[in-house]
Design a protein around this motif. Structure first.
Motif, mmCIF file in Angstrom:
data_model
loop_
_atom_site.group_PDB
_atom_site.id
_atom_site.type_symbol
_atom_site.label_atom_id
_atom_site.label_comp_id
_atom_site.label_asym_id
_atom_site.label_seq_id
_atom_site.Cartn_x
_atom_site.Cartn_y
_atom_site.Cartn_z
ATOM 1 N N THR A 48 -47.521 -53.441 -53.763
ATOM 2 C CA THR A 48 -47.283 -52.388 -52.781
ATOM 3 C C THR A 48 -48.326 -51.298 -52.902
ATOM 4 O O THR A 48 -48.879 -50.824 -51.907
ATOM 5 C CB THR A 48 -45.877 -51.792 -52.972
ATOM 6 N N GLU A 49 -48.628 -50.896 -54.139
ATOM 7 C CA GLU A 49 -49.608 -49.837 -54.343
ATOM 8 C C GLU A 49 -50.984 -50.249 -53.849
ATOM 9 O O GLU A 49 -51.676 -49.490 -53.177
ATOM 10 C CB GLU A 49 -49.673 -49.482 -55.834
ATOM 11 N N SER A 50 -51.417 -51.460 -54.190
ATOM 12 C CA SER A 50 -52.739 -51.900 -53.774
ATOM 13 C C SER A 50 -52.785 -52.166 -52.287
ATOM 14 O O SER A 50 -53.820 -51.996 -51.650
ATOM 15 C CB SER A 50 -53.138 -53.157 -54.555
ATOM 16 N N SER A 51 -51.654 -52.598 -51.703
ATOM 17 C CA SER A 51 -51.629 -52.852 -50.276
ATOM 18 C C SER A 51 -51.864 -51.568 -49.492
ATOM 19 O O SER A 51 -52.464 -51.583 -48.419
ATOM 20 C CB SER A 51 -50.283 -53.471 -49.869
ATOM 21 N N GLU A 52 -51.364 -50.446 -50.019
ATOM 22 C CA GLU A 52 -51.551 -49.185 -49.327
ATOM 23 C C GLU A 52 -53.025 -48.823 -49.228
ATOM 24 O O GLU A 52 -53.437 -48.128 -48.312
ATOM 25 C CB GLU A 52 -50.793 -48.085 -50.061
ATOM 26 N N LEU A 53 -53.829 -49.293 -50.171
ATOM 27 C CA LEU A 53 -55.251 -48.975 -50.155
ATOM 28 C C LEU A 53 -56.037 -49.901 -49.247
ATOM 29 O O LEU A 53 -57.115 -49.561 -48.784
ATOM 30 C CB LEU A 53 -55.818 -49.058 -51.576
ATOM 31 N N LEU A 54 -55.512 -51.089 -48.983
ATOM 32 C CA LEU A 54 -56.212 -52.033 -48.128
ATOM 33 C C LEU A 54 -55.569 -52.120 -46.751
ATOM 34 O O LEU A 54 -56.236 -52.003 -45.734
ATOM 35 C CB LEU A 54 -56.238 -53.423 -48.782
ATOM 36 N N SER A 55 -54.276 -52.339 -46.711
ATOM 37 C CA SER A 55 -53.572 -52.452 -45.441
ATOM 38 C C SER A 55 -52.097 -52.583 -45.712
ATOM 39 O O SER A 55 -51.660 -52.612 -46.850
ATOM 40 C CB SER A 55 -54.061 -53.694 -44.679
ATOM 41 N N SER A 56 -51.328 -52.678 -44.654
ATOM 42 C CA SER A 56 -49.907 -52.919 -44.810
ATOM 43 C C SER A 56 -49.682 -54.349 -45.271
ATOM 44 O O SER A 56 -50.552 -55.205 -45.156
ATOM 45 C CB SER A 56 -49.188 -52.678 -43.477
ATOM 46 N N SER A 57 -48.493 -54.595 -45.805
ATOM 47 C CA SER A 57 -48.193 -55.933 -46.307
ATOM 48 C C SER A 57 -48.223 -56.973 -45.183
ATOM 49 O O SER A 57 -48.584 -58.122 -45.410
ATOM 50 C CB SER A 57 -46.821 -55.932 -46.993
ATOM 51 N N ASP A 58 -47.833 -56.572 -43.969
ATOM 52 C CA ASP A 58 -47.852 -57.507 -42.843
ATOM 53 C C ASP A 58 -49.274 -57.954 -42.521
ATOM 54 O O ASP A 58 -49.526 -59.135 -42.281
ATOM 55 C CB ASP A 58 -47.226 -56.861 -41.600
ATOM 56 N N VAL A 59 -50.200 -57.009 -42.526
ATOM 57 C CA VAL A 59 -51.590 -57.349 -42.247
ATOM 58 C C VAL A 59 -52.158 -58.189 -43.383
ATOM 59 O O VAL A 59 -52.930 -59.122 -43.160
ATOM 60 C CB VAL A 59 -52.437 -56.073 -42.049
ATOM 61 N N TRP A 60 -51.761 -57.877 -44.609
ATOM 62 C CA TRP A 60 -52.256 -58.658 -45.742
ATOM 63 C C TRP A 60 -51.794 -60.107 -45.644
ATOM 64 O O TRP A 60 -52.553 -61.035 -45.898
ATOM 65 C CB TRP A 60 -51.770 -58.031 -47.043
ATOM 66 N N THR A 61 -50.537 -60.303 -45.247
ATOM 67 C CA THR A 61 -50.020 -61.660 -45.075
ATOM 68 C C THR A 61 -50.795 -62.387 -43.983
ATOM 69 O O THR A 61 -51.126 -63.569 -44.121
ATOM 70 C CB THR A 61 -48.524 -61.617 -44.714
ATOM 71 N N SER A 62 -51.099 -61.677 -42.899
ATOM 72 C CA SER A 62 -51.867 -62.282 -41.809
ATOM 73 C C SER A 62 -53.277 -62.640 -42.272
ATOM 74 O O SER A 62 -53.842 -63.659 -41.866
ATOM 75 C CB SER A 62 -51.939 -61.322 -40.615
ATOM 76 N N PHE A 63 -53.836 -61.793 -43.121
ATOM 77 C CA PHE A 63 -55.167 -62.076 -43.660
ATOM 78 C C PHE A 63 -55.155 -63.358 -44.482
ATOM 79 O O PHE A 63 -56.046 -64.198 -44.386
ATOM 80 C CB PHE A 63 -55.626 -60.894 -44.519
ATOM 81 N N LEU A 64 -54.128 -63.543 -45.302
ATOM 82 C CA LEU A 64 -54.001 -64.760 -46.091
ATOM 83 C C LEU A 64 -53.801 -65.980 -45.196
ATOM 84 O O LEU A 64 -54.335 -67.058 -45.469
ATOM 85 C CB LEU A 64 -52.830 -64.638 -47.072
ATOM 86 N N ASP A 65 -53.046 -65.802 -44.123
ATOM 87 C CA ASP A 65 -52.835 -66.902 -43.181
ATOM 88 C C ASP A 65 -54.152 -67.310 -42.522
ATOM 89 O O ASP A 65 -54.408 -68.493 -42.294
ATOM 90 C CB ASP A 65 -51.817 -66.499 -42.112
#
Length: 237
Positions: A48-65
């Protein structure tokens, strides 16, 4: 009694299966980390902490997809005749450096990530030459811009992040051009692959720096007797 326990277990299993089917019917994605990426190995709080620095968790999941789709697209394009891991052999030498795992401040790490993402915006133009209508490329560009913007918001000196000049970018792209079509395609795929690795490694590095530091234990003074030479006693005698 045994039958009663079995009956309860079956009911629990049925409820769980029903919930799973409802989620799938509603189009909810499965949060599975694709094999394209190395595992971050962090806790949910750190994520959660690192996601705030890169993007929201939803966007991070989309990036992995998108990364998973890239590998699937690569395998389909070459009909599994070329292994995905062979892209390491086509890694270009001008790739930006990752954030070190130690002896680097958070601000310095953010600067290196932002500088690297800015460099990748130029590299993606080489990918566009080979795959101008690629959905994966379009998403990669969007996420790169989003991550870059988000990281700059966390920086103290975001104005120090520079982009390549027109002449530098032109020279870079010309160095990547190749007469061989297969070589160009592999280079394009390698750029996408290395962008994914760069972002994941950056997320891991930021996660490490966001971990709360443990307080050092109180020093316990222990008397250590001085070392005595083996021949000291003989000398005394």
């Amino acid at each position: 009694m045994l039958f009663s326990y079995f009956h309860i277990d079956v009911r629990i299993l049925a409820v769980g299966l029903l919930a799973f089917l409802v989620l799938r019917a509603a189009g909810a994605p499965l949060t599975e980390t694709p094999s394209v990426f190395p595992s971050t190995g962090t806790s949910s709080e750190e994520e959660t902490e690192s996601s705030e620095l890169l993007s929201s968790s939803d966007v991070w999941t989309s990036f992995l997809d998108t990364a998973k789709d890239h590998q699937k697209s690569f395998e389909d394009e070459f009909q599994n005749n070329v292994q995905f891991h062979l892209l390491e052999d086509y890694k270009i030498s001008q790739l930006p450096a990752n954030c070190p795992t130690s002896n680097f401040s958070k601000e310095a790490c953010l600067h290196r990530l932002a500088q690297g993402l800015s460099f990748y915006t130029s590299l993606l133009k080489q990918v566009e030459k080979e795959y101008p209508n690629s959905r994966i490329l379009s998403e990669a560009k969007r996420y790169t811009e989003l991550f870059l913007w988000n990281i700059k918001q966390k920086m103290k000196k975001a104005d120090e992040v520079t982009s390549l000049s027109s002449s530098q970018e032109k020279s870079l792209l010309e160095s990547l051009d190749n007469a061989d079509a297969f070589q160009r395609k592999m280079t394009a795929h390698s750029i996408l692959r290395q962008l994914n690795v760069f972002v994941v490694d950056g997320k891991r590095a930021l996660s490490r720096r966001n971990r709360p530091r443990r307080r050092p234990a109180k020093d316990q003074h222990i008397e250590v007797p001085p070392l005595v030479p083996a021949d000291c006693c003989h000398a005394i005698e």
